[in-house]
Design an enzyme around this catalytic site. Sequence first.
Site, PDB file in Angstrom:
ATOM      1  CB  SER A   1      -0.764  -0.092   1.370  1.00 16.70           C
ATOM      2  OG  SER A   1       0.175   0.366   3.138  1.00 16.70           O
TER       3      SER A   1
ATOM      4  CB  SER B   1       0.012   3.619   5.083  1.00 19.62           C
ATOM      5  OG  SER B   1       0.943   1.996   5.199  1.00 19.62           O
TER       6      SER B   1
ATOM      7  CE  LYS C   1       0.146   1.487   8.793  1.00 14.59           C
ATOM      8  NZ  LYS C   1      -0.540   1.593   7.761  1.00 14.59           N
TER       9      LYS C   1
ATOM     10  CB  SER D   1      -0.888   6.150   6.958  1.00 11.90           C
ATOM     11  OG  SER D   1      -0.808   5.358   8.264  1.00 11.90           O
TER      12      SER D   1
END
Length: 257
Positions: A70, A72, A127, A215
């Site tokens: 993705s 994010s 993250k 995100s």
Amino acid sequence: MHFDFSAALTLATFITGFIAAIYWLIKRLKKSQTARKEPLIVEYSKSFFPVLLFVLVLRSFIVEPFRIPSSSMMPTLLIGDFILVNKFSYGIRLPVVDTKIIDIGKPERGDIMVFRYPQNPSLDYIKRVIALPGDKVGYFDKHIFINGEKIIQKPLGLYKGVGQGENMTGALLQHEQLQAKEHEILIMQQRPSVEGEIIVPDGHYFMMGDNRDNSNDSRYWGTVPEENIVGKAFMIWMNWDADNKGVDWSRLGSIIQ
């Protein structure tokens, strides 16, 4: 249905090792001098066991590969990046049960960390560590506040996306620094943000993506418990994006900041 590769690898290693060991033990007990052809399952077990054991040890205790699916973590990580994750930076854990047996280090602000998604531990998320246990962290007007201190952003112009991340073209590219960790983030001024402030519980970490307005992170579902930690991302070893002419050779071997 989720396929647990770690559990399957551990089981396969155990079965092949068990078969090879039992056959060796039977031969020792019989003490036969007559050479006999080994059963096919024993031949396969003896061949595959050392390979499976090597992969299990490597993947469980040293390094594990992941693919970024993705946007994010743009602009730091792009869709199609293949990364390596250090499995011992934050302690050595047993495979499958994920019990920590040796405590080596703790996550620091600014680290990029892979963890099991608290709402569905079968999913791996990646993250950036924003706040540590005991920190008071807030997010207001597109800025992070840690223990009352505003984390300064410096504008770097407009971002130009490529491949599957082309839709982020026009976002604000900003420079941000968390302690000693400098990195870039993306901001979409026209998009509203979830705002608020919490104190991070003991044994938990507050995580955010670098693509701040695209995100799904701790602002939405809360903090990450220490037992969900997988490891620290440290290198991009491959990038494949069919929308960007396949392999992006410039990203191979890049150190993740």
